[in-house]
Design a protein around this motif. Sequence first.
Motif, PDB file in Angstrom:
ATOM      1  N   ARG A  53      11.624  11.880  -6.417  1.00 47.76           N
ATOM      2  CA  ARG A  53      12.992  11.384  -6.483  1.00 47.76           C
ATOM      3  C   ARG A  53      12.965  10.113  -6.588  1.00 47.76           C
ATOM      4  NH1 ARG A  53      18.672  13.464  -4.343  1.00 47.76           N
ATOM      5  NH2 ARG A  53      19.863  12.998  -5.384  1.00 47.76           N
ATOM      6  N   TYR A  54      12.613   9.505  -5.486  1.00 48.29           N
ATOM      7  CA  TYR A  54      12.750   7.970  -4.867  1.00 48.29           C
ATOM      8  C   TYR A  54      11.451   7.011  -5.154  1.00 48.29           C
ATOM      9  CZ  TYR A  54      16.771  10.365  -2.899  1.00 48.29           C
ATOM     10  OH  TYR A  54      18.396  10.606  -2.978  1.00 48.29           O
ATOM     11  N   LYS A  55      10.451   7.929  -5.751  1.00 53.08           N
ATOM     12  CA  LYS A  55       9.704   6.846  -5.490  1.00 53.08           C
ATOM     13  C   LYS A  55       9.734   5.659  -6.714  1.00 53.08           C
ATOM     14  CE  LYS A  55       6.603   9.118  -8.841  1.00 53.08           C
ATOM     15  NZ  LYS A  55       4.864   9.834  -9.644  1.00 53.08           N
ATOM     16  N   ASN A  56      10.520   4.862  -7.709  1.00 58.71           N
ATOM     17  CA  ASN A  56      10.774   3.971  -8.672  1.00 58.71           C
ATOM     18  C   ASN A  56      11.399   3.565  -8.312  1.00 58.71           C
ATOM     19  OD1 ASN A  56       9.127   5.727 -10.864  1.00 58.71           O
ATOM     20  ND2 ASN A  56      10.568   6.493 -11.631  1.00 58.71           N
ATOM     21  N   THR A  57      12.604   3.440  -7.102  1.00 60.65           N
ATOM     22  CA  THR A  57      13.357   2.823  -6.483  1.00 60.65           C
ATOM     23  C   THR A  57      12.958   1.912  -5.043  1.00 60.65           C
ATOM     24  OG1 THR A  57      14.317   4.363  -5.664  1.00 60.65           O
ATOM     25  CG2 THR A  57      15.098   3.690  -7.672  1.00 60.65           C
ATOM     26  N   VAL A  58      11.581   3.435  -4.577  1.00 59.26           N
ATOM     27  CA  VAL A  58      11.439   2.249  -3.129  1.00 59.26           C
ATOM     28  C   VAL A  58      11.169   0.869  -3.171  1.00 59.26           C
ATOM     29  CG1 VAL A  58       9.854   2.719  -1.390  1.00 59.26           C
ATOM     30  CG2 VAL A  58      11.275   4.761  -1.898  1.00 59.26           C
ATOM     31  N   GLU A  59      10.564   0.223  -4.140  1.00 56.69           N
ATOM     32  CA  GLU A  59       9.783  -1.187  -3.758  1.00 56.69           C
ATOM     33  C   GLU A  59      11.142  -1.797  -4.466  1.00 56.69           C
ATOM     34  OE1 GLU A  59       6.433  -3.795  -6.106  1.00 56.69           O
ATOM     35  OE2 GLU A  59       7.452  -1.547  -7.194  1.00 56.69           O
ATOM     36  N   GLN A  60      11.815  -1.562  -5.135  1.00 57.84           N
ATOM     37  CA  GLN A  60      13.447  -2.702  -5.147  1.00 57.84           C
ATOM     38  C   GLN A  60      14.204  -2.679  -3.920  1.00 57.84           C
ATOM     39  OE1 GLN A  60      15.693  -2.528  -8.340  1.00 57.84           O
ATOM     40  NE2 GLN A  60      16.774  -1.044  -6.941  1.00 57.84           N
ATOM     41  N   TRP A  61      13.650  -1.557  -3.004  1.00 52.74           N
ATOM     42  CA  TRP A  61      14.216  -1.042  -1.621  1.00 52.74           C
ATOM     43  C   TRP A  61      14.001  -2.043  -0.444  1.00 52.74           C
ATOM     44  CZ3 TRP A  61      15.716   4.743  -2.074  1.00 52.74           C
ATOM     45  CH2 TRP A  61      16.370   4.870  -2.829  1.00 52.74           C
ATOM     46  N   PHE A  62      12.523  -2.416  -0.366  1.00 51.47           N
ATOM     47  CA  PHE A  62      11.674  -3.151   0.361  1.00 51.47           C
ATOM     48  C   PHE A  62      11.916  -4.411  -0.386  1.00 51.47           C
ATOM     49  CE2 PHE A  62       8.701   1.073   1.456  1.00 51.47           C
ATOM     50  CZ  PHE A  62       8.834   0.315   2.827  1.00 51.47           C
TER      51      PHE A  62
ATOM     52  N   GLY B 234      -2.210  12.658   6.410  1.00 55.17           N
ATOM     53  CA  GLY B 234      -2.867  11.816   6.946  1.00 55.17           C
ATOM     54  C   GLY B 234      -2.401  10.240   6.062  1.00 55.17           C
ATOM     55  N   GLN B 235      -1.374  10.350   4.610  1.00 55.42           N
ATOM     56  CA  GLN B 235      -0.813   9.380   4.316  1.00 55.42           C
ATOM     57  C   GLN B 235       0.104   8.787   5.205  1.00 55.42           C
ATOM     58  OE1 GLN B 235      -1.030  11.096   0.244  1.00 55.42           O
ATOM     59  NE2 GLN B 235      -2.424  10.694  -0.798  1.00 55.42           N
ATOM     60  N   THR B 236       1.030  10.145   5.242  1.00 56.17           N
ATOM     61  CA  THR B 236       2.281   9.810   5.394  1.00 56.17           C
ATOM     62  C   THR B 236       2.087   9.247   7.303  1.00 56.17           C
ATOM     63  OG1 THR B 236       2.648  12.388   6.851  1.00 56.17           O
ATOM     64  CG2 THR B 236       3.923  11.024   4.558  1.00 56.17           C
TER      65      THR B 236
ATOM     66  N   LYS C  56       0.944  -1.631  -0.138  1.00 55.24           N
ATOM     67  CA  LYS C  56      -0.446   0.194   0.095  1.00 55.24           C
ATOM     68  C   LYS C  56       0.757   2.116   0.148  1.00 55.24           C
ATOM     69  CE  LYS C  56      -4.043   1.802   2.014  1.00 55.24           C
ATOM     70  NZ  LYS C  56      -5.114   1.910   3.228  1.00 55.24           N
ATOM     71  N   ILE C  57       2.018   1.359   1.296  1.00 55.85           N
ATOM     72  CA  ILE C  57       2.951   2.546   0.836  1.00 55.85           C
ATOM     73  C   ILE C  57       3.198   2.500  -0.762  1.00 55.85           C
ATOM     74  CG2 ILE C  57       5.294   2.968   1.785  1.00 55.85           C
ATOM     75  CD1 ILE C  57       4.440   2.348   4.332  1.00 55.85           C
ATOM     76  N   VAL C  58       3.565   1.281  -1.671  1.00 56.27           N
ATOM     77  CA  VAL C  58       4.598   1.306  -2.350  1.00 56.27           C
ATOM     78  C   VAL C  58       3.818   1.760  -3.503  1.00 56.27           C
ATOM     79  CG1 VAL C  58       5.817  -0.093  -4.310  1.00 56.27           C
ATOM     80  CG2 VAL C  58       6.392  -0.569  -1.929  1.00 56.27           C
ATOM     81  N   ASN C  59       2.590   1.642  -3.612  1.00 57.61           N
ATOM     82  CA  ASN C  59       1.495   1.680  -4.087  1.00 57.61           C
ATOM     83  C   ASN C  59       1.003   3.728  -4.397  1.00 57.61           C
ATOM     84  OD1 ASN C  59      -0.667   1.037  -6.186  1.00 57.61           O
ATOM     85  ND2 ASN C  59      -2.230   1.805  -4.904  1.00 57.61           N
ATOM     86  N   TRP C  60       0.965   3.483  -3.332  1.00 58.46           N
ATOM     87  CA  TRP C  60       1.162   5.558  -2.640  1.00 58.46           C
ATOM     88  C   TRP C  60       1.949   6.159  -3.279  1.00 58.46           C
ATOM     89  CZ3 TRP C  60       4.311   7.864   1.291  1.00 58.46           C
ATOM     90  CH2 TRP C  60       3.652   8.959   1.612  1.00 58.46           C
ATOM     91  N   LEU C  61       2.763   5.380  -3.147  1.00 59.44           N
ATOM     92  CA  LEU C  61       4.205   6.562  -3.767  1.00 59.44           C
ATOM     93  C   LEU C  61       3.968   6.578  -4.911  1.00 59.44           C
ATOM     94  CD1 LEU C  61       6.957   5.014  -0.654  1.00 59.44           C
ATOM     95  CD2 LEU C  61       6.130   7.663  -1.161  1.00 59.44           C
TER      96      LEU C  61
END
Length: 592
Positions: free
Chosen positions: A347-356, A258-260, A191-196
């Motif tokens: 800046r980072y939304k496209n790489t956060v999922e990979q880190w998770f 609310g999202q953060t 859900k966090i990844v999708n939001w970002l």
Amino acid sequence: MSTPIQFYKKTINSLTNELQQLKKQLRITNILRLLAFLLICFSSYNGFTKNNLFFIGSFLGVVIFISLVSKNQRLRTQKNLIDAKLKINKIEIDVLNDEFSNLENGEEFINPAHHFSHDIDLFGKGSFFQYINRTSTDAGKKRLANSLSSNDINTIQEKQKIVQELALKITWRQHFNALASLITIKTPIPKIVNWLDLYQQKLPSFLRLFSYIFSGISLVLIGLLYFEIIPFSILLIWFLIGVSITAFYIKNIQELAGQTSNAKETFNQYYQLLAHIENEDFSNETLQKKQQQIQQENQKASKIFKDFSKILDAFDQRNNVIIGILGNGLFLMDIRNTIKIEQWIIRYKNTVEQWFNTVSFFDAQNSLANLVFNKPAYIFPNIMSENTEKQVLNAVNLGHPLLDPTKRIDNDFVIDTQDFFIVTGANMAGKSTFLRSISLAIVMSNVGLPICAEKARYTPIKLITSMRTSDSLNDDESYFYAELKRLKFIVNEIKTEKYFIILDEILKGTNSQDKASGSKKFVEKLNNSTATGIIATHDVSLCDLSEQYNSIHNYYFDAEIIDDELHFDYKMKNGICKNMNASFLLKKMEII
């Protein structure tokens, strides 16, 4: 070399001593913190009533108090980690003593329609998943479940190397699991990844520079007011302008808040896991690549997560009335923090999922590596190529990994590609356990685990089973029709890929004559495919097929009646079973 249990006991003793020392330090810091507080009170009172010099004592007391609070927090964090590690080591001792019923069993992954998982008790109470799962994150648990059920036969030797290296890093693994176990996830990672990923910037970027200019003017006005150069009314008007500017964007700010709010803790805790991965030395190429994936522009992902966590913490201070009002009226804090958050996301939304995903990868692999460490007697099968090896599996003393090794009866097992074994046997003679032993050996081999055997050669192959068909009242489906659907599923699957097929008593839902005729035709169809497999049955007429086909072989599990008692040796033998025991058991239990 010490046994796993000896290692865990030694670790528990070491951690217990360390915990006692920490508790002493906590008691001391608590006492010192109280004394510092009393010093602040005493010095402040005397500063106001007697001499201003006493305020120096108050200042020193505040400095000491803050440092003690910080030290107390660090000690508590260490204590929580040690408590988590003690729990980890106690669990391992329990599991090695066959006590694992309290662990998560993965029942949410039970799928009767899966190729094999439901038939071989891969998930659920008393399952293989429950036995090996040590994941501490929900994403890691799902990844482990997917790995076990994926039927992926690629890069098995690389998978073996990964778990072999991680198995030796037991201290590192336990620290990782301890850190992960302390994580409180309020919002699921997907859900966090999708939001970002879907987030669109709402505030114009120029406001960040504007907020700094506005803050600078505020500081100048405060200074002018202090020296009585301007009246308070000017600062008040400026304050109201700041409140008005913030109010203009308040809807977007509130939405982001609310999202953060629920994601803040996740980033605060996950950066520690990323740092733990980054700081370890790995020799395996795949593990090194995973480390490289959490690097961004020469900056570590842990630092990026930590910085973002600090921004979210600052943004969360808006809930403090004083900070919220003064901070927004004079320094536009909400606007400034909102833009910082939005710029970080862009800046980072496209790489956060990979880190998770990197964290979940290690979480899942640590569970597999833990089994390797716990079972030093298990062996990694030699992985063979189907181009050079005619045998699918050649195992010496193969057993079921969840059975007590002091009571378990192991069997040698050799089967060639595109051969089929017809296995007959008396009730309770060990056929079903044997089938699940073979199934688990294939599953464990495919994920890179060692198997419960003394020696093994294995040519990778996908698994498909039909051992536990059931009717469905909800679908208005009979038992026989459900089994036909399963057999049809198997036939369709083997058209395009090679499979190892394990069947237990096919066509149970029809009469004996029809069953014998249908079963023979079905086995012949399988035999004419590229599949390999085992078919357990009570129908000895199926054994006649071995006279027609060189690729079909007969084996059996026997039972003997000695002194009016049934005896089983649980050994697979060449041939056809002659001794069935249903009538004997009916008489023995006085049913007939």
